[in-house]
Write an enzyme that holds these catalytic residues in place. Structure first.
Site, PDB file in Angstrom:
ATOM      1  N   ASP A   1       9.373   2.392   1.526  1.00 20.92           N
ATOM      2  CA  ASP A   1       8.243   3.158   2.047  1.00 20.92           C
ATOM      3  C   ASP A   1       8.154   2.830   3.537  1.00 20.92           C
ATOM      4  O   ASP A   1       7.686   1.763   3.930  1.00 20.92           O
ATOM      5  CB  ASP A   1       6.976   2.740   1.287  1.00 20.92           C
TER       6      ASP A   1
ATOM      7  N   PHE B   1       0.869  -1.186   0.000  1.00 20.65           N
ATOM      8  CA  PHE B   1       0.000   0.000   0.000  1.00 20.65           C
ATOM      9  C   PHE B   1       0.897   1.224   0.000  1.00 20.65           C
ATOM     10  O   PHE B   1       1.719   1.404   0.885  1.00 20.65           O
ATOM     11  CB  PHE B   1      -0.933   0.028   1.220  1.00 20.65           C
TER      12      PHE B   1
ATOM     13  N   LYS C   1       3.024  10.008   8.372  1.00 21.91           N
ATOM     14  CA  LYS C   1       2.353   9.587   9.602  1.00 21.91           C
ATOM     15  C   LYS C   1       2.941  10.174  10.892  1.00 21.91           C
ATOM     16  O   LYS C   1       2.560  11.243  11.319  1.00 21.91           O
ATOM     17  CB  LYS C   1       2.320   8.063   9.661  1.00 21.91           C
TER      18      LYS C   1
HETATM   19  C1  LIG Z   1       3.032   2.185   3.878  1.00 20.21           C
HETATM   20  C2  LIG Z   1       2.144   3.346   3.533  1.00 20.21           C
HETATM   21  N1  LIG Z   1       2.442   4.124   2.496  1.00 20.21           N
HETATM   22  C3  LIG Z   1       1.696   5.185   2.164  1.00 20.21           C
HETATM   23  C4  LIG Z   1       0.571   5.512   2.881  1.00 20.21           C
HETATM   24  C5  LIG Z   1      -0.258   6.694   2.476  1.00 20.21           C
HETATM   25  O1  LIG Z   1      -0.116   7.720   3.403  1.00 20.21           O
HETATM   26  P1  LIG Z   1      -1.169   8.942   3.424  1.00 20.21           P
HETATM   27  O2  LIG Z   1      -2.484   8.374   3.818  1.00 20.21           O
HETATM   28  O3  LIG Z   1      -0.593   9.892   4.420  1.00 20.21           O
HETATM   29  O4  LIG Z   1      -1.185   9.512   2.044  1.00 20.21           O
HETATM   30  C6  LIG Z   1       0.204   4.723   3.970  1.00 20.21           C
HETATM   31  C7  LIG Z   1      -1.023   5.015   4.743  1.00 20.21           C
HETATM   32  O5  LIG Z   1      -1.580   4.186   5.410  1.00 20.21           O
HETATM   33  C8  LIG Z   1       1.012   3.618   4.306  1.00 20.21           C
HETATM   34  O6  LIG Z   1       0.703   2.831   5.345  1.00 20.21           O
END
Ligand SMILES: Cc1ncc(COP(=O)(O)O)c(C=O)c1O
Length: 401
Positions: A224, A139, A253
């Site tokens: 990520d 994700f 986050k």
């Molecule tokens: C691993 C990862 N990448 C990207 C995101 C996306 O972040 P945002 O919701 O701040 O755009 C999330 C959100 O849950 C995530 O867990």
């Protein structure tokens, strides 16, 4: 009518329907506790989905925001911003990185990373080398480029056509990555532990093998760490468990422990490809949010937060495994530090609802995996309280009550 119902009705009338919301109207928070508008308290093992790592309203973060709010709220990135510079220094001093691009969310941090790897490849290898390999179950966000990068069909459904140039391989399978590499490949992008995909930890040696492959094939490695970075796994960054370094890393986050901020960190060799005019963000790293980021990073680094994460992570693991021994419908408990998944043979959604009624906030990913991501300041007593509520719910499920 109580206050909550009134707000819920108003929200249902005018706020976008993008979330299936639970009937909790948030009012305030302190430490690991969230209080709703009617005064009911909830033990928060969701922490804004791994955002409130320092607990709700950490006093040092609140003080930094209050102080900065009275001085300068916003200033264009046409100018130098001391708070942003300080945050970049802290991040680079404590990671592999040399340079930081600031933005406002995880998706934007990943957008920046995707643009960087493509531009670096175009600048150095020519136009036709743009493919990025990501993992099934990953994700990476909700924008068009980041859903294109996300290896989950349900996230992409209805939004075709995707941005071209993404390939998805099974997570944890190095041979699958080798087979997916073509002369068009420019980068591999992975979460060191998959969060939304169900708290999936890769097999030992996998991330090192990916690093070696990237070196051999001159591919950029992007981690990520939006969900697992910033102390969550028991080290400041998850890549540090494997004695390797990515070339690019994304954070968001927990970076400011509540206020929205994202960051893309890269080694100099790669970062310089994003020259003036190639990327930007109006709010990215603005004085208010960067001041919160500096305060949050200082607390994280100086107040033994990660030590507590390691100790409480071990404790939580033991307690979750004890539940696993007790209930046959718990298939598996997995995670690291204070990110844990409990895979069930039954749907987890209704367990989350019952927990909420009983004053416990958890959530469920991929239908059957309960997720536990409490603030890193959680105490043994709070873990015991959480386990007690869960144990009670599980025993009722087992006896069919
Ligand atoms: C691993 C990862 N990448 C990207 C995101 C996306 O972040 P945002 O919701 O701040 O755009 C999330 C959100 O849950 C995530 O867990």
């Amino acid at each position: 009518m109580n206050n909550s119902q009134n707000w819920i009705d108003r929200g249902l009338a005018h706020v976008a329907k993008t979330y299936g919301r639970y009937p909790l109207v948030a009012a305030s928070g302190e430490g690991c506790w969230l209080t709703d508008i009617d005064g009911k308290q909830y033990l928060d093992f969701l922490a804004g989905v791994a955002v409130n790592n320092l607990g709700h309203c950490h006093p040092k973060v609140v003080a930094a925001l209050q102080d900065q709010a009275g001085k300068l709220l916003h200033c264009s990135n046409y100018f130098h911003i001391p708070q942003q510079i300080e945050l970049a220094e802290i991040l680079c001093e404590n990671s592999f990185g040399d340079r930081v691009f600031f933005c406002n969310s995880g998706a934007e941090a990943n957008e920046a990373a995707l643009k960087l790897v493509r531009k670096y490849s175009a600048d150095n290898y020519g136009d036709n080398r743009f493919e990025i390999i990501t993992a099934q179950g990953s994700f990476h966000g909700r924008t068009l480029a980041t859903i294109s990068a996300t290896g989950q069909e349900k996230i992409r459904a209805g939004f075709a056509p995707m941005i071209p140039g993404f390939k998805y391989v099974p997570f944890g399978d190095i041979q699958a990555i080798k087979a997916a590499i073509t002369p068009q490949t420019c980068a591999i992008m992975l979460e060191p532990i998959q969060g939304e995909g169900g708290i999936n930890c890769p097999p030992d040696g996998y991330l090192q093998a990916v690093r070696e492959l990237c070196d051999e094939q001159e591919l950029l490695l992007v981690f990520d760490e939006i969900q697992v970075g910033l102390g969550r796994t028991g080290k400041l960054f998850a890549y540090q468990h494997d004695n390797i370094e990515p070339d690019v890393m994304t954070l968001a986050k927990a970076l400011a422990a509540g206020p929205p901020i994202g960051a893309m960190i890269a080694k100099e060799k790669y970062a310089e490809t994003l020259s003036p005019g190639t990327h930007g963000s109006t709010f990215g790293g603005n004085p208010l949010l960067a001041a919160a980021g500096v305060a949050a990073m200082k607390v994280l680094l100086e107040d033994h937060i990660i030590d507590n994460c390691v100790a409480m992570g071990d404790y939580l693991r033991t307690k979750l495994e004890q539940l696993q021994d007790k209930y046959p419908f718990i298939i598996n408990v997995r995670g690291r530090g204070l990110i844990w998944g409990m895979e069930l043979s039954i749907e987890g959604g209704h367990i989350v609802k019952i927990a909420l009624e009983r004053g416990l906030l958890i959530n469920c990913t991929v239908e059957k995996v309960l997720r536990f991501v409490p603030p890193l300041i959680v105490t043994p007593q709070e873990i015991d309280q959480m386990i007690e509520i869960l144990d009670q719910i599980f025993s009722e499920i087992e006896t069919g009550e």
